[in-house]
Design an enzyme around this catalytic site. Sequence first.
Site, PDB file in Angstrom:
ATOM      1  N   GLY A   1      42.464  13.642  15.163  1.00 15.17           N
ATOM      2  CA  GLY A   1      42.080  14.324  16.393  1.00 15.17           C
ATOM      3  C   GLY A   1      40.662  13.963  16.789  1.00 15.17           C
ATOM      4  O   GLY A   1      40.359  13.728  17.960  1.00 15.17           O
ATOM      5  N   ALA A   2      39.788  13.920  15.786  1.00 11.84           N
ATOM      6  CA  ALA A   2      38.387  13.569  16.005  1.00 11.84           C
ATOM      7  C   ALA A   2      37.778  13.239  14.652  1.00 11.84           C
ATOM      8  O   ALA A   2      38.366  13.517  13.605  1.00 11.84           O
ATOM      9  CB  ALA A   2      37.633  14.709  16.686  1.00 11.84           C
TER      10      ALA A   2
ATOM     11  N   HIS B   1      30.313  19.907  11.198  1.00  8.34           N
ATOM     12  CA  HIS B   1      30.156  18.899  10.142  1.00  8.34           C
ATOM     13  C   HIS B   1      28.774  18.244  10.148  1.00  8.34           C
ATOM     14  O   HIS B   1      28.370  17.655   9.142  1.00  8.34           O
ATOM     15  CB  HIS B   1      31.196  17.791  10.313  1.00  8.34           C
ATOM     16  CG  HIS B   1      32.539  18.107   9.749  1.00  8.34           C
ATOM     17  ND1 HIS B   1      32.729  18.574   8.469  1.00  8.34           N
ATOM     18  CD2 HIS B   1      33.783  18.001  10.300  1.00  8.34           C
ATOM     19  CE1 HIS B   1      34.027  18.737   8.251  1.00  8.34           C
ATOM     20  NE2 HIS B   1      34.687  18.398   9.340  1.00  8.34           N
TER      21      HIS B   1
ATOM     22  N   HIS C   1      34.416  22.131  15.630  1.00 10.29           N
ATOM     23  CA  HIS C   1      34.749  21.646  14.286  1.00 10.29           C
ATOM     24  C   HIS C   1      33.874  20.453  13.911  1.00 10.29           C
ATOM     25  O   HIS C   1      33.267  20.423  12.832  1.00 10.29           O
ATOM     26  CB  HIS C   1      36.228  21.255  14.248  1.00 10.29           C
ATOM     27  CG  HIS C   1      36.715  20.774  12.924  1.00 10.29           C
ATOM     28  ND1 HIS C   1      37.553  21.519  12.116  1.00 10.29           N
ATOM     29  CD2 HIS C   1      36.512  19.613  12.240  1.00 10.29           C
ATOM     30  CE1 HIS C   1      37.817  20.851  11.017  1.00 10.29           C
ATOM     31  NE2 HIS C   1      37.194  19.672  11.072  1.00 10.29           N
ATOM     32  N   GLU C   2      33.801  19.482  14.799  1.00 18.17           N
ATOM     33  CA  GLU C   2      33.049  18.267  14.479  1.00 18.17           C
ATOM     34  C   GLU C   2      31.538  18.530  14.434  1.00 18.17           C
ATOM     35  O   GLU C   2      30.832  17.983  13.580  1.00 18.17           O
ATOM     36  CB  GLU C   2      33.368  17.163  15.494  1.00 18.17           C
ATOM     37  CG  GLU C   2      34.844  16.826  15.633  1.00 18.17           C
ATOM     38  CD  GLU C   2      35.539  16.557  14.308  1.00 18.17           C
ATOM     39  OE1 GLU C   2      34.900  16.041  13.385  1.00 18.17           O
ATOM     40  OE2 GLU C   2      36.740  16.874  14.211  1.00 18.17           O
TER      41      GLU C   2
ATOM     42  N   GLU D   1      33.839  13.164  12.549  1.00 14.59           N
ATOM     43  CA  GLU D   1      32.478  13.674  12.608  1.00 14.59           C
ATOM     44  C   GLU D   1      31.405  12.638  12.298  1.00 14.59           C
ATOM     45  O   GLU D   1      30.365  12.973  11.705  1.00 14.59           O
ATOM     46  CB  GLU D   1      32.321  14.857  11.649  1.00 14.59           C
ATOM     47  CG  GLU D   1      32.449  14.533  10.157  1.00 14.59           C
ATOM     48  CD  GLU D   1      33.844  14.631   9.589  1.00 14.59           C
ATOM     49  OE1 GLU D   1      33.989  14.759   8.361  1.00 14.59           O
ATOM     50  OE2 GLU D   1      34.814  14.597  10.387  1.00 14.59           O
ATOM     51  N   ASN D   2      31.592  11.394  12.677  1.00 14.42           N
ATOM     52  CA  ASN D   2      30.556  10.384  12.441  1.00 14.42           C
ATOM     53  C   ASN D   2      29.201  10.930  12.883  1.00 14.42           C
ATOM     54  O   ASN D   2      29.078  11.517  13.955  1.00 14.42           O
ATOM     55  CB  ASN D   2      30.873   9.109  13.229  1.00 14.42           C
ATOM     56  CG  ASN D   2      32.310   8.680  13.067  1.00 14.42           C
ATOM     57  OD1 ASN D   2      32.777   8.395  11.980  1.00 14.42           O
ATOM     58  ND2 ASN D   2      33.032   8.659  14.171  1.00 14.42           N
TER      59      ASN D   2
END
Length: 978
Positions: free
Chosen positions: A360-361, A400, A396-397, A363-364
């Site tokens: 979905g995505a 992180h 969410h990302e 977190e870079n």
Amino acid sequence: MGGGFYISKFVGVVGIVFGAGAVATVIALAVVYSQEVAKNEAVSPTNGGSTIKPPVTTPGGSTVKPQITTPVIPTTAPSNEPWDKYRLPDTLKPDHYNLTLWPRLTVNAQDLYIFTGKSYVVFQCVKETDLILIHSNKLNYTKWGDDHLAKLSALGSTPAPTIKKSWLQPTTQFLVLELNGKLAVGESYQLDTVFVGELADDLGGFYRSVYTEEGEEKVVATTQMQPTDARKAFPCFDEPAMKAIFHITLLHPPMTKCCIMILIKTSYCPVWRTSFDKTKKMSTYLLAFIVSDYDYINSTNDNLNVQIRIYARKKAIADGQGEYALSKTGPILKFFEKYYNATYPLPKSDQIALPDFNAGAMENWGLITYRETALLYDPKMSSNSNKERIATIIAHELAHMWFGNLVTLRWWNDLWLNEGFASYVEYLGANEAEPDWNIKDLIVLGDVHRVFAVDALASSHPLSSREEDIQKPEQISELFDAISYSKGASVLRMLSDFLSEEVFSTGLSVCTVYYHIINIILSNTVLQVAVNSTGTSLPTGQTVHSIMNRWVLQMGFPVVTINTTTGLINQQHFLLDPSTAGSVPPSDFKYEWIVPIRWMKTGVVQQQTWLEDKTAHKPDMIVTGNNWILANLNVSGYYRVNYDNTNWERLLGVLSSHHESIPVINRAQLVDDAFNLARAKYINTTLALRTTKYLRSEREYMPWESALDNLDFFYLMFDRSEIYGIMQTYLKYQIEPLFKHFGNITGNWTEVPTGHMDQYNQANAIRVACSTGMEECQTLTKGWYSQWMKDSANNPIHPNLRTTVYCSAIAAGGAAEWEFGWDQFKAATIAIEADKLRSALACTKQPWLLNKYLEYTLDANKIRKQDATSTIVYIASNVVGQSLAWDFMRDRWNYIFTQYGGGSFSFSNLINGVTKRFSTEFELKQLKQFQADNSEVGFGSGTLAVSQSIERTTANIKWVAENKDSVQTWFTTEVPKE
């Protein structure tokens, strides 16, 4: 500013790499490409049109020979050598990388996209060794002057030993260098490599994403490194604890731009070369770099002093589809700064929407990658649920950025800490962005109830695995499941509840500031300090550590049974199929939990109590008369609740007479607990079905959604039997008042309900009313769809209702409706709309259309690879398509597994989704045969899902045999007489 054409030394080296001759190159790359994509067997890249240059000298001074190596694979039997293990030895520690990559955004003469690279890593020797292991997967290397795959240099006074032997170890994904002497402890060394790889469409490592804009096909070179694919982009120490600093340079065509985690340096040449400032010290899996011709919008949040940018396709940006994400990123970042009591650690936050992205995505750090559906919002096309998904995924990302990126896992066996935590606080961040939604309640449906279904199987697994059990890349990928995400979120929510959110966040803020490795839950020292300083009450003699170990180190969860006649309460490991108890792995805690119990008595909230043993006596829980008890208020605890029959009858009475006396979340809980307790034989199935009778009076979303989720199991078991018809009649009767309610409050479907969850329930009302044959509903949806078919430029269907209406109309229609939907899918200019159509196309009742649709999933020009497995699951969810999808998956498993990658996160969803309706001995036999037939091909990250599907099918067979007659009788009795 200057014109001209810049070529670095690297370009010259690349010219050598590709000018060595077509024959040598074909041989060299055949291994890589045969592994990568079956259709590309025995072909390789050429120089892509570059002028072939004479041999050049590398930065280390060695002359690069004009040839590429093929992997040298030792022919001896498997051994216990370090290169036959999957983990890096503890002898070397990386300090920094210097990496230059050149992705080709057009195909070469062999019809391949490639990238070339030059890299060096500086590392320190921490233990004496004569061996260098560095991860490498599907890369081919240029040999250096000493005829080896890399060049080793010493950076200190002690000369580096020479390389004795070098080769690639494909199974364990290592570049191996045996040395003629020892590396010296404390000394630093530099390892140089030059390599080439395919810029494939496999969604992992450094890969390509393709889209069409204004009739022109465009290519994006992008990355997805998590968990173990950085090694596909460049040789690296690819483990999360091996943090290092990265210096990145990208070569790229004119008219494209580059993104990377940290701010761009001023040394930018608009023709060929972009260099970036050094990154923070970070894990390889968090690295990202992208080449595209995207546009972006940006803002600077004054309170944060952070530049925020949203990147997307030019048309998407021009149409304003990034505005919602841009407006919500700042407030969410500010919330997390306060929550962690720590400043956002980077000067900018870039977020980019990709046409092809498997997760979905991701977190870079500073460059978060998303599926387009998870970042882009268009109020004319996007539904209420689309907006919620965007808000929660952004939260969410961004969570992180501190917890996961700044503070990092040592190894993947504790992935749940990273993903479970972000899955919990995403609701808190989204609540900050959209305070009117009351979104924090939805964790119960989205995570708690979801993961109960998996964690109630004997084939489940603990949150925290033993480190030695998680070694291979596919084992790591397998951990990205509902247990790590949803159980992790549920257990952390429970911890936050019994500690209080203030104590929980205080512990986290200390952790984020001072810790470099996550260990707060298993050691719990930080949280325990916070508990002691605030006087938070825990059971006598217990600590955060002793309580949480039971929830983290053993699989499953308890069912707490309360006897309101005697005041006795007890706990037992909850299994959907109690007969599987003998196959449950032993636990040091004997499947006993320390359970926090929030409860109410006849509508009055009581003081929290604890269940510390198998059984306890709680005199306060004795009730008489019409009084009743309800435990696990707001489902804050990760457990189910059962009662004596008398209290169940009291609760059913409350639901039927004044259901508002029970909180909304707990009305959803009663339904979900009852149905699952019935499946596990704690209560009668008919008692569970009785919890749905009051729904004619229910208008809230959560209880309805809970009931529909559980009745879906009955449909899966009986929609191929004679019970299906009477179930349909019963549910049609139950949904009718809700359907009429929404028709009334929306001006006969011309307006949108005000409440966030009311908008969800409006869609539920239409979906169920139409699927159960309510003529008024079917006329409504067919009319809307027909109107759209007559004037395709003007869609009259509100975005909230499109998924439901499209499905209903296509199910009721024939080829014309399906083909129109397919044309609109192909023409969709926003991925969110395409996704609605993609799921709805699986609703047709025409087998030949479903078979055609299944074939489309094998063609990336029709269905993107990222969407292939979910499309197959959509088709399998249709009773007409289930057997078609099963046959399709079995017949093409080798191809599917090869094309979509055994480590793909989606494989467990595919296997579970296609087999969820299985409930006969014949299907069980087929499933076991499928497991045996493909043992050599393997199942990758879906290995556990196969075992779970067999266990679930076995349980379904028993359940149907034991309950079919009583279920048929109950529905027959409850169906209203005409």
